[in-house]
Write a protein that holds these residues in place. Structure first.
Motif, short mmCIF file in Angstrom:
data_model
loop_
_atom_site.label_atom_id
_atom_site.label_comp_id
_atom_site.label_asym_id
_atom_site.label_seq_id
_atom_site.Cartn_x
_atom_site.Cartn_y
_atom_site.Cartn_z
N MET A 297 -20.46 -9.58 -109.20
CA MET A 297 -20.50 -8.17 -108.78
C MET A 297 -21.93 -7.65 -108.82
N GLU A 298 -22.69 -8.11 -109.81
CA GLU A 298 -24.11 -7.69 -109.92
C GLU A 298 -24.92 -8.24 -108.74
N ILE A 299 -24.63 -9.49 -108.35
CA ILE A 299 -25.35 -10.06 -107.20
C ILE A 299 -25.04 -9.23 -105.95
N GLY A 300 -23.77 -8.95 -105.76
CA GLY A 300 -23.37 -7.97 -104.75
C GLY A 300 -23.19 -8.48 -103.34
N SER A 301 -24.02 -9.43 -102.89
CA SER A 301 -23.83 -9.93 -101.52
C SER A 301 -24.40 -11.34 -101.41
N VAL A 302 -23.97 -12.07 -100.39
CA VAL A 302 -24.43 -13.45 -100.18
C VAL A 302 -25.95 -13.45 -99.98
N GLU A 303 -26.44 -12.43 -99.30
CA GLU A 303 -27.88 -12.37 -99.02
C GLU A 303 -28.71 -12.27 -100.30
N ASN A 307 -32.18 -14.64 -104.42
CA ASN A 307 -33.02 -13.90 -105.38
C ASN A 307 -32.48 -14.05 -106.80
N PHE A 308 -31.14 -14.04 -106.92
CA PHE A 308 -30.55 -14.21 -108.25
C PHE A 308 -30.83 -15.61 -108.79
N ILE A 309 -30.72 -16.59 -107.91
CA ILE A 309 -30.99 -17.98 -108.33
C ILE A 309 -32.43 -18.10 -108.80
N LYS A 310 -33.32 -17.35 -108.14
CA LYS A 310 -34.73 -17.36 -108.56
C LYS A 310 -34.84 -16.86 -110.02
N ARG A 311 -34.10 -15.81 -110.33
CA ARG A 311 -34.12 -15.25 -111.69
C ARG A 311 -33.54 -16.25 -112.69
N LEU A 319 -26.68 -18.74 -114.87
CA LEU A 319 -25.67 -18.76 -113.83
C LEU A 319 -24.34 -18.99 -114.55
N MET A 320 -23.67 -17.89 -114.89
CA MET A 320 -22.45 -17.99 -115.70
C MET A 320 -21.39 -18.80 -114.96
N GLY A 321 -20.65 -19.59 -115.71
CA GLY A 321 -19.64 -20.44 -115.08
C GLY A 321 -20.21 -21.79 -114.69
N PHE A 322 -21.51 -21.97 -114.96
CA PHE A 322 -22.14 -23.27 -114.67
C PHE A 322 -22.60 -23.92 -115.97
N GLY A 323 -22.63 -25.23 -115.97
CA GLY A 323 -23.12 -25.98 -117.13
C GLY A 323 -22.04 -26.27 -118.13
N HIS A 324 -22.28 -27.33 -118.89
CA HIS A 324 -21.29 -27.71 -119.91
C HIS A 324 -21.93 -28.67 -120.88
N ARG A 325 -21.58 -28.58 -122.16
CA ARG A 325 -22.14 -29.47 -123.16
C ARG A 325 -21.73 -30.93 -122.89
N VAL A 326 -20.51 -31.11 -122.37
CA VAL A 326 -20.03 -32.50 -122.20
C VAL A 326 -20.06 -32.92 -120.73
N TYR A 327 -19.53 -32.06 -119.85
CA TYR A 327 -19.49 -32.46 -118.44
C TYR A 327 -20.89 -32.46 -117.84
N LYS A 328 -21.34 -33.58 -117.38
CA LYS A 328 -22.61 -33.66 -116.63
C LYS A 328 -22.25 -34.07 -115.22
N ASN A 329 -21.05 -33.65 -114.83
CA ASN A 329 -20.50 -33.88 -113.51
C ASN A 329 -19.60 -32.68 -113.26
N ASN A 351 -10.51 -12.99 -102.09
CA ASN A 351 -11.35 -12.15 -102.96
C ASN A 351 -12.73 -12.03 -102.31
N PRO A 352 -13.20 -10.82 -102.04
CA PRO A 352 -14.50 -10.63 -101.36
C PRO A 352 -15.66 -11.29 -102.12
N LEU A 353 -15.50 -11.54 -103.39
CA LEU A 353 -16.60 -12.14 -104.16
C LEU A 353 -16.65 -13.66 -103.97
N LEU A 354 -15.61 -14.20 -103.29
CA LEU A 354 -15.55 -15.66 -103.13
C LEU A 354 -16.78 -16.18 -102.39
N GLU A 355 -17.16 -15.50 -101.31
CA GLU A 355 -18.31 -15.97 -100.52
C GLU A 355 -19.57 -16.04 -101.38
N ILE A 356 -19.72 -15.07 -102.27
CA ILE A 356 -20.92 -15.07 -103.15
C ILE A 356 -20.85 -16.27 -104.10
N ALA A 357 -19.63 -16.52 -104.62
CA ALA A 357 -19.44 -17.66 -105.55
C ALA A 357 -19.73 -18.97 -104.83
#
Ligand code: SDX
Length: 446
Positions: A297-303, A307-311, A319-329, A351-357
């Motif tokens: 929701m903070e990112i707000g749009s695909v465009e 910029n968020f990835i840069k941050r 990048l919440m929802g990414f990364g894991h202590r065990v899964y490296k796949n 869900n309109p946020l799907l495209e951003i995800a």
């Protein structure tokens, strides 16, 4: 011990002969050598204690902040191979269980070690179903929370409060008592979660309907309004059941480690489960699914994704929802959840946020920052999109994780209790604080 090798072990090349399953350690401070046995690809930390310079010393310890490379227990419940993206409950691949099983059957498997016969499943379902009601006094407890109380805070407190109702729960070495508390915890978690949700809306509590399935009854207690009989939508009911299966256990994660550690003091299972829910609440653990939605929701749009990835790459945000202590796949659960998401969107609208995800995932899977660190979507990346489309507020997302994980926590707790090698958890430390100092009266302090 589980016949499959643990993730820390690798299969020996065919024909290789291992002379001795031992490690020889030479202490260059003394020139002495020590031989320690290797079992299941590990050495016992206690075997390091013999390594000393001065015989009066405590002896060598291992230092492993956050247990990055430390096995705290031997377990037969859940197997993960992080590099291969494999997850199995009692040997059964998560993909099979998600497709063919139900959450209650999977919970039985985790707790008993085998898939139930039809008679066992019927008995198990009957007992869990007939423990869905909560003591009427608990409603007074829930009513005491502010209208905007976070449902996780309400659930943690209320599960802990159950210990004040069921005094027999302290009898933790009675198998019958543990079975009874298991029925109560698995049966009552959805009720407490749903009542917490209804309290935040100022809506009347909906009592359990024992004619419905486990997920169906949960939907009933959440969403029934004036209809006399709630009919859960079968697509949503099945989607929730699959999500519950996928969240049921995950070996020695932060909250499983918590219930094992808190449970090792021999406290009752309600207090230990409340501690595990508290650990899960954290944004780095089960609270991540709520943070993913806030992030999208903070990112707000695909465009705005680049910029968020840069941050993220600048270390400003994760990048919440990414990364894991065990899964490296790719987390195998995320793959299944993504499929379930499309089935829910088919019914409830995309869900309109799907495209951003999807754009975050596309970039992350190509960008060297993420590839180098092996950061893939984990179980929390897509779940929030589904829950939001199903009508849940973000604050309920971690609660939807805690409900199914209760069976995994109890399985881990019971395995710890019955393991003759386990006792009260009490790690050591490296002390680098002050040496002896003497009290200075306040008038003489600088
Ligand atoms: C769950 O353990 C389990 O099994 C948990 C769980 C379960 O079922 O019980 O799977 C459920 O908790 C899933 C994880 C949900 N959490 C999140 O999605 C929060 C975001 N993820 C991160 O905070 C992180 O990836 C963790 C907490 C999940 C794992 O952290 P680690 O293993 O301690 O890894 P790390 O923090 O040491 O990261 C290694 C590197 C670092 O960069 P460098 O210092 O090497 O430059 O990767 C970076 C981190 O900055 N990194 C991330 C990142 N995760 C790690 N960078 C950006 N975004 C991220 N999400």
């Amino acid at each position: 011990m589980d016949s499959s090798l643990s993730a820390t072990q690798t299969k020996k090349p065919e024909g290789s002969v291992t002379s001795r399953e031992t490690l020889t350690i030479t202490d260059n401070r003394t020139g002495k050598s020590y031989e320690v046995p290797i079992t299941h690809g590990t050495i016992r930390a206690a075997d390091l204690r013999q390594i000393k310079v001065d015989p009066k010393e405590f002896g060598m310890m291992s230092y492993d902040p956050a247990f990055n490379n430390t096995a705290s227990c031997i377990s037969k419940i859940t197997f993960i191979d992080g590099d291969a993206g494999i997850l199995r409950y009692r040997g059964y691949p998560i993909e099979d269980l998600a497709e063919k099983s139900t959450y209650l059957e999977t919970a039985y498997l985790l707790l008993h070690g085998e898939l139930p016969t039809s008679a066992q499943l019927e008995n198990w379902t009957y007992n869990v179903t007939h423990h869905t009601y909560i003591h009427e006094s608990i409603k007074k407890f829930l009513d005491g929370f502010h209208y905007d109380a976070h449902p996780m805070g309400m659930t943690i407190s209320t599960i802990a409060a159950l210990s004040t109702f069921y005094h027999d729960a302290k009898d933790i070495f009675s198998a019958d008592s543990r079975t009874k508390q298991t029925y109560r915890l698995i049966g009552k978690m959805p009720t407490i979660a749903a009542f917490s949700y209804r309290h935040t809306l100022g809506m009347p509590y909906v009592y359990p309907d024992n004619d419905l399935s486990y997920p169906g009854n949960f939907l009933n207690m959440l969403f029934r309004t004036s209809e006399t009989k709630y009919r859960p939508n079968p697509t949503l009911e099945r989607a929730l059941d699959i999500l519950f299966i996928l969240h049921a256990d995950h070996e020695q994660n932060c909250s499983a480690n918590t219930i094992r550690s808190v449970g090792s003091s021999h406290v009752d299972p309600y207090s230990a489960t409340a501690a595990a829910i508290a650990a899960l609440y954290g944004p780095l653990h089960g609270g991540a699914n709520e943070e993913v939605l806030r992030m999208l929701m903070e990112i707000g749009s695909v465009e705005k994704v680049p910029n968020f990835i840069k941050r993220v790459k600048a270390g400003e945000v994760k990048l919440m929802g990414f990364g894991h202590r065990v899964y490296k796949n790719y987390d195998p659960r995320a793959r299944i959840i993504k499929r379930v998401a499309y089935e829910v969107f088919e019914l409830m609208g995309k869900n309109p946020l799907l495209e951003i995800a999807l754009e975050c995932e596309r970039i992350a899977l190509e960008d060297d920052y993420f590839v180098k660190r092996k950061l893939y979507p984990n179980v929390d990346f897509y779940t929030g999109l589904i829950y939001q489309s199903m009508g849940f507020p973000m604050t309920m997302f971690p609660v939807l994780f805690a409900i199914p994980r209760t069976s995994g926590w109890i399985a881990q707790w019971e395995e710890m209790l019955l393991d003759p090698e386990q006792k009260i958890a009490r790690p050591r430390q490296i002390y680098l604080g002050h040496d002896t100092r003497h009290y200075v009266p306040i008038g003489q302090r600088g």
